[in-house]
Design an enzyme around this catalytic site. Structure first.
Site, mmCIF file in Angstrom:
data_model
loop_
_atom_site.group_PDB
_atom_site.id
_atom_site.type_symbol
_atom_site.label_atom_id
_atom_site.label_comp_id
_atom_site.label_asym_id
_atom_site.label_seq_id
_atom_site.Cartn_x
_atom_site.Cartn_y
_atom_site.Cartn_z
ATOM 1 N N GLY A 199 6.800 10.471 0.401
ATOM 2 C CA GLY A 199 8.048 10.844 0.964
ATOM 3 C C GLY A 199 7.557 11.713 2.329
ATOM 4 O O GLY A 199 6.594 11.655 3.072
ATOM 5 N N LEU A 225 9.640 3.426 -2.362
ATOM 6 C CA LEU A 225 8.978 4.309 -1.196
ATOM 7 C C LEU A 225 7.701 4.823 -1.545
ATOM 8 O O LEU A 225 7.366 5.298 -2.664
ATOM 9 C CB LEU A 225 9.781 5.345 -0.974
ATOM 10 C CG LEU A 225 9.478 6.246 0.040
ATOM 11 C CD1 LEU A 225 9.266 5.706 1.554
ATOM 12 C CD2 LEU A 225 10.384 7.477 0.391
ATOM 13 N N ASP A 226 6.564 4.231 -0.682
ATOM 14 C CA ASP A 226 5.095 4.506 -0.776
ATOM 15 C C ASP A 226 4.570 4.314 -2.222
ATOM 16 O O ASP A 226 3.742 5.085 -2.645
ATOM 17 C CB ASP A 226 4.950 6.053 -0.640
ATOM 18 C CG ASP A 226 5.436 6.792 0.732
ATOM 19 O OD1 ASP A 226 5.279 5.935 1.876
ATOM 20 O OD2 ASP A 226 6.093 7.848 0.862
ATOM 21 N N GLU A 227 5.172 3.341 -2.741
ATOM 22 C CA GLU A 227 4.497 2.861 -4.044
ATOM 23 C C GLU A 227 3.737 1.305 -3.818
ATOM 24 O O GLU A 227 3.599 0.676 -4.942
ATOM 25 C CB GLU A 227 5.537 2.782 -5.074
ATOM 26 C CG GLU A 227 6.017 4.421 -5.474
ATOM 27 C CD GLU A 227 6.628 4.276 -6.806
ATOM 28 O OE1 GLU A 227 6.853 3.133 -7.476
ATOM 29 O OE2 GLU A 227 7.257 5.461 -7.023
#
Length: 282
Positions: A199, A225-227
């Site tokens: 994040g 998100l960001d995965e």
């Protein structure tokens, strides 16, 4: 005159796949120049990348033959002309170090790209884009116009025939729908060594935790998100004397290098998706 291609494939592992692939290429006058393979014991999948030269000038003819060949194996495959620059659109916000690095590497012949456009929610880098003779599109992004803005972004991507979208410190979260439309062809750089500090403001989070290593992660974009599947990561040392500004400045070099490597491997068709992970034939 011979032509050089890159063949990538994956399927359920079984005996004889390498023999079958090399035999297929031999029958068509193919000469293997580079080959790599991986058997994933956990998923039971087989992955392969083959670079070969061939007298067959028609990629369409090869694809037709590959369609028939691959069917009994249930293969997912791709065939690409080696050296063909990958049509690319770059997204950026107000941090330009990754954008500047990619453009320099591209113009220096270090990345096999064809940068077709730069898209930004700010006007900061229109002069940088102009210096490289790349069209610059300013598309303001607000909570109220997100759907319309993303529709315009997708129009640009499709109009340019982009095979790759690079989020070079583009500080907006893509909608689930846009993530689905760009699945497997959008790379993001996150200024943290994921899965730590996802994040916003990861350097602030890292400083607050007193970390001794900061990092950067290039990954494919997904709705989570960001995965997304990780392509490349790297780290830099930190200590108790570092301020947030120190970490941010030091991290910029790491971010640029990590993103450049990920873009290079993707554009050379060296990255194959393996569920939530990747197989990379460097």
């Amino acid at each position: 005159m011979s032509h050089t291609y890159v063949l990538t494939l994956s399927c359920q592992d079984r005996r004889g796949i390498v023999h079958a692939v090399t035999g297929f290429l031999l029958e068509r006058g193919g000469n293997i120049e580079e080959a790599a393979q991986f058997n994933d014991a956990d998923s039971g999948l087989f992955f392969m990348r083959v670079q070969f030269s061939c007298d067959e000038p028609s990629a369409d003819a090869l694809r037709a033959a590959l369609t028939t060949f691959a069917e009994p194996f249930g293969m997912t495959w791709g065939l690409h002309a080696k050296g063909a620059p990958m049509r690319t659109v770059i997204f950026v916000s107000r941090e330009g170090h990754c954008l500047n690095d990619l453009l320099f590497r591209w113009k220096s012949g270090l990345l096999p790209l064809d940068v077709r456009a730069i898209v930004s929610n700010h006007r900061d880098f229109y002069q940088l884009a102009a210096s490289y003779n790349v069209p610059f599109h300013h598309i303001a992004m607000t909570k109220g116009n997100k759907a319309q803005a993303e529709a315009r972004q997708l129009e640009i991507i499709e109009a340019e025939g982009a095979e790759l979208v690079v989020l070079a410190r583009y500080m907006q979260i893509l909608s689930d729908d846009m993530c689905r439309q760009l699945a497997g062809r959008a790379i993001n750089i996150h200024h943290s060594f994921l899965p730590s500090f996802k994040g916003a403001k990861p350097y602030y989070q890292a400083h607050d935790r007193g970390v001794k290593l900061i990092g950067a992660t290039a990954h494919y974009v997904t709705a989570d998100l960001d995965e997304g599947p990780i392509i490349e990561q790297d780290v830099a040392r930190a200590d108790h004397t570092d301020t947030v500004e120190d970490l941010t400045a030091r991290g910029r070099d790491t971010e640029s290098q990590v993103l450049a490597r990920a873009v290079k491997w993707h554009s050379e068709h060296r990255v194959l998706l393996n569920g939530h992970s990747t197989v990379i034939f460097r």
